[in-house]
Design a protein around this motif. Structure first.
Motif, PDB file in Angstrom:
ATOM      1  N   GLN A 118     -12.587 -38.725 -29.395  1.00  0.00           N
ATOM      2  CA  GLN A 118     -11.931 -40.028 -29.288  1.00  0.00           C
ATOM      3  C   GLN A 118     -12.953 -41.150 -29.438  1.00  0.00           C
ATOM      4  N   THR A 119     -14.102 -40.978 -28.795  1.00  0.00           N
ATOM      5  CA  THR A 119     -15.162 -41.981 -28.862  1.00  0.00           C
ATOM      6  C   THR A 119     -15.676 -42.125 -30.283  1.00  0.00           C
TER       7      THR A 119
ATOM      8  N   ASP B 295     -13.173 -43.971 -32.361  1.00  0.00           N
ATOM      9  CA  ASP B 295     -13.184 -45.403 -32.043  1.00  0.00           C
ATOM     10  C   ASP B 295     -14.389 -46.093 -32.679  1.00  0.00           C
ATOM     11  N   VAL B 296     -15.557 -45.466 -32.602  1.00  0.00           N
ATOM     12  CA  VAL B 296     -16.769 -46.076 -33.160  1.00  0.00           C
ATOM     13  C   VAL B 296     -16.693 -46.120 -34.684  1.00  0.00           C
TER      14      VAL B 296
ATOM     15  N   GLN C 148     -13.936 -46.378 -36.508  1.00  0.00           N
ATOM     16  CA  GLN C 148     -13.016 -47.450 -36.876  1.00  0.00           C
ATOM     17  C   GLN C 148     -13.635 -48.819 -36.607  1.00  0.00           C
ATOM     18  N   LEU C 149     -14.371 -48.951 -35.500  1.00  0.00           N
ATOM     19  CA  LEU C 149     -15.081 -50.203 -35.214  1.00  0.00           C
ATOM     20  C   LEU C 149     -16.040 -50.530 -36.360  1.00  0.00           C
TER      21      LEU C 149
ATOM     22  N   ASP D 226     -14.111 -51.777 -39.305  1.00  0.00           N
ATOM     23  CA  ASP D 226     -13.596 -53.120 -39.026  1.00  0.00           C
ATOM     24  C   ASP D 226     -14.686 -54.177 -39.170  1.00  0.00           C
TER      25      ASP D 226
ATOM     26  N   THR E  77     -24.385 -48.646 -33.234  1.00  0.00           N
ATOM     27  CA  THR E  77     -23.566 -47.532 -32.767  1.00  0.00           C
ATOM     28  C   THR E  77     -24.373 -46.463 -32.026  1.00  0.00           C
TER      29      THR E  77
END
Length: 159
Positions: free
Chosen positions: A110-111, A114-115, A117-118, A121, A139
């Motif tokens: 999950q982490t 998230d990273v 996708q961050l 973005d 990161t």
């Protein structure tokens, strides 16, 4: 078009019609209802209670008696039973290795997601805002984790 894509289209339309860039999804939901969007089937009382118990399990923190460091008391493992997804909770102090490993691996995935996708973005924002100073989002969390592990206990220092 998927349901999510339809909803994304309504969000875009709401933004265009209102001229708002930042929107409250409650307002978007009311807008969608006004367009005839069907209300979802309400959750059952048992589903809501189960969510509350999951939240309570997720929030339970204990302190390690040797290190004094906090740890989550309960491990969650998401699994499938037939076509239904479910989350099973196990007390960390009695969890067998295979459950602990699976829970930690799922949280790590999950982490990473998230990273990732961050990162996409930030890359996009930097590309479409070339006249602005680029946003740098490291990161590698090694130093961040070390700093937080070694910061004074806020509860003790404020007492």
């Amino acid at each position: 078009m998927t349901k999510a894509q339809e909803m994304q289209s309504i969000i875009k339309r709401y933004r265009e019609e209102t001229g708002k860039d930042s929107v409250d999804m409650h307002d978007v939901a009311k807008y969608a209802i006004g367009m005839g969007w069907p209300l979802p089937k309400p959750k059952t009382a048992i589903d809501r209670l189960a969510e509350q118990f999951s939240s309570a399990a997720r929030e339970e923190i204990r302190k390690d008696e040797v290190t004094g460091k906090p740890y989550r008391a309960n491990l969650a493992v998401t699994t499938w039973q037939g076509t239904e997804q479910m989350t099973l909770w196990t007390d960390i102090d009695v969890a067998p290795r295979y459950i602990a490993h699976r829970s930690f691996q799922q949280r790590r995935e999950q982490t990473v997601g998230d990273v990732l996708q961050l990162t996409f973005d930030v890359m996009h924002w930097n590309r479409v805002n070339e006249t602005e100073d680029p946003i740098n989002m490291p990161t590698d969390f090694t130093d961040d984790v070390q700093w937080r592990m070694n910061e004074p206990d806020k509860k003790q220092s404020s007492a």
